[in-house]
Write a protein that holds these residues in place. Structure first.
Motif, PDB file in Angstrom:
ATOM      1  N   GLN A 126      -3.146  -0.341  10.685  1.00  0.00           N
ATOM      2  CA  GLN A 126      -3.044   0.739  11.659  1.00  0.00           C
ATOM      3  C   GLN A 126      -4.313   0.804  12.513  1.00  0.00           C
ATOM      4  OE1 GLN A 126       0.076   2.072  11.834  1.00  0.00           O
ATOM      5  NE2 GLN A 126       0.252   0.452  10.286  1.00  0.00           N
ATOM      6  N   PRO A 127      -4.214   1.431  13.700  1.00  0.00           N
ATOM      7  CA  PRO A 127      -5.397   1.537  14.573  1.00  0.00           C
ATOM      8  C   PRO A 127      -6.570   2.219  13.873  1.00  0.00           C
ATOM      9  CG  PRO A 127      -3.398   2.175  15.752  1.00  0.00           C
ATOM     10  CD  PRO A 127      -3.009   2.010  14.310  1.00  0.00           C
ATOM     11  N   ASP A 128      -7.774   1.841  14.246  1.00  0.00           N
ATOM     12  CA  ASP A 128      -8.973   2.368  13.608  1.00  0.00           C
ATOM     13  C   ASP A 128      -9.100   3.874  13.753  1.00  0.00           C
ATOM     14  OD1 ASP A 128      -9.663  -0.174  12.825  1.00  0.00           O
ATOM     15  OD2 ASP A 128     -11.033  -0.510  14.512  1.00  0.00           O
ATOM     16  N   ASP A 129      -8.507   4.435  14.824  1.00  0.00           N
ATOM     17  CA  ASP A 129      -8.631   5.870  15.046  1.00  0.00           C
ATOM     18  C   ASP A 129      -7.479   6.672  14.446  1.00  0.00           C
ATOM     19  OD1 ASP A 129      -6.682   4.990  16.756  1.00  0.00           O
ATOM     20  OD2 ASP A 129      -7.450   6.005  18.549  1.00  0.00           O
ATOM     21  N   HIS A 130      -6.599   6.014  13.686  1.00  0.00           N
ATOM     22  CA  HIS A 130      -5.508   6.736  13.020  1.00  0.00           C
ATOM     23  C   HIS A 130      -6.126   7.613  11.936  1.00  0.00           C
ATOM     24  CE1 HIS A 130      -1.983   7.638  10.638  1.00  0.00           C
ATOM     25  NE2 HIS A 130      -1.203   7.029  11.520  1.00  0.00           N
ATOM     26  N   PRO A 131      -5.902   8.933  11.970  1.00  0.00           N
ATOM     27  CA  PRO A 131      -6.638   9.818  11.056  1.00  0.00           C
ATOM     28  C   PRO A 131      -6.376   9.558   9.578  1.00  0.00           C
ATOM     29  CG  PRO A 131      -4.884  11.003  12.217  1.00  0.00           C
ATOM     30  CD  PRO A 131      -5.015   9.679  12.880  1.00  0.00           C
ATOM     31  N   ILE A 132      -5.127   9.285   9.201  1.00  0.00           N
ATOM     32  CA  ILE A 132      -4.835   9.029   7.791  1.00  0.00           C
ATOM     33  C   ILE A 132      -5.328   7.639   7.392  1.00  0.00           C
ATOM     34  CG2 ILE A 132      -3.018   8.822   6.046  1.00  0.00           C
ATOM     35  CD1 ILE A 132      -1.422  10.876   7.569  1.00  0.00           C
ATOM     36  N   ALA A 133      -5.132   6.656   8.262  1.00  0.00           N
ATOM     37  CA  ALA A 133      -5.594   5.301   7.961  1.00  0.00           C
ATOM     38  C   ALA A 133      -7.100   5.286   7.732  1.00  0.00           C
ATOM     39  CB  ALA A 133      -5.221   4.355   9.093  1.00  0.00           C
ATOM     40  N   LYS A 134      -7.861   6.046   8.512  1.00  0.00           N
ATOM     41  CA  LYS A 134      -9.315   6.098   8.340  1.00  0.00           C
ATOM     42  C   LYS A 134      -9.678   6.575   6.935  1.00  0.00           C
ATOM     43  CE  LYS A 134     -11.891   7.812  11.569  1.00  0.00           C
ATOM     44  NZ  LYS A 134     -12.411   8.729  12.620  1.00  0.00           N
ATOM     45  N   ILE A 135      -8.961   7.585   6.450  1.00  0.00           N
ATOM     46  CA  ILE A 135      -9.244   8.119   5.111  1.00  0.00           C
ATOM     47  C   ILE A 135      -8.807   7.127   4.038  1.00  0.00           C
ATOM     48  CG2 ILE A 135      -8.722   9.953   3.469  1.00  0.00           C
ATOM     49  CD1 ILE A 135      -8.308  11.809   5.877  1.00  0.00           C
TER      50      ILE A 135
END
Length: 209
Positions: free
Chosen positions: A76-85
């Motif tokens: 997922q994109p680096d700025d995806h909020p759940i993916a970042k976590i």
């Protein structure tokens, strides 16, 4: 001691298999994957409040859920909020077959899973969050190691599939501490262990007693 929290989506008849898509988990010939799709735009469903985004928590995952997540979230994109976590947080994986983990910050639990979880709970750090991982939930429920359940019950009857609790579940009471109904009819409930089941009977006394 930190808490172990289990969060899951389930149908009214308790099926939790493959809520996110047809290819998520078709094992056992399950053909209804993606059953929560119709509720995806319901803004009244706060995933953070129930731990589904693992914010400020470490993840505890069973093998199947780990493999699903590891194939999806790193892409997922680096700025995806759940993916970042998910990509950054520590991930503890229970598996008897995996020998190596390639998703960032993931480690295999060693030895008996109940003993490994007891040791994890005793370590300093944020609370531990399970998402999905049905087999692992059942194992840890039987060992009385889960401190909180967040169950989102969708207004659907699926009839077949992997269920949240099976026949080997440990009989126990739960106490409802929070509940909300979304605009699309999803019942979002939080339970904590409530001790043993209290039995009784509505039958009257026998004649002559």
């Amino acid at each position: 001691m930190r808490k172990l929290i289990a969060s899951t989506f389930a149908s009214l008849d308790g099926v939790m298999q493959a809520p996110g898509g047809p290819e998520e988990d078709p094992t056992g010939g399950f053909t209804l994957g993606g059953w929560m799709f119709a509720h995806r735009e319901d803004e009244s469903m706060d995933i953070s409040a129930s731990g589904f985004d693992a914010r400020n928590r470490e993840l505890v995952l069973g093998r199947k859920t780990y493999e699903i997540f590891a194939a999806y979230w790193p892409c997922q994109p680096d700025d995806h909020p759940i993916a970042k976590i998910f990509n950054a947080t520590r991930k503890h994986v229970a598996s008897r077959t995996l020998t190596a983990l390639h998703w960032n910050n993931s480690t295999l639990l060693q030895g008996a899973v109940d003993s490994a979880i007891i040791a994890l709970k005793a370590q300093p750090g944020p609370d531990l969050q399970m998402i999905g991982s049905g087999n692992l939930i059942q194992t840890l429920q039987s060992a009385s190691l889960i401190d909180e359940y967040n169950v989102w019950t969708f207004p659907l009857v699926l009839g077949r599939g992997k269920r949240l609790f099976g026949e080997m579940a440990r009989p126990s009471a739960l106490r409802l501490v929070r509940s909300q109904v979304s605009t699309s009819g999803v019942v979002m409930s939080t339970y904590v262990p409530g001790g043993d089941i209290r039995l009784g009977s509505f039958a009257g006394a026998e004649p002559g007693e």
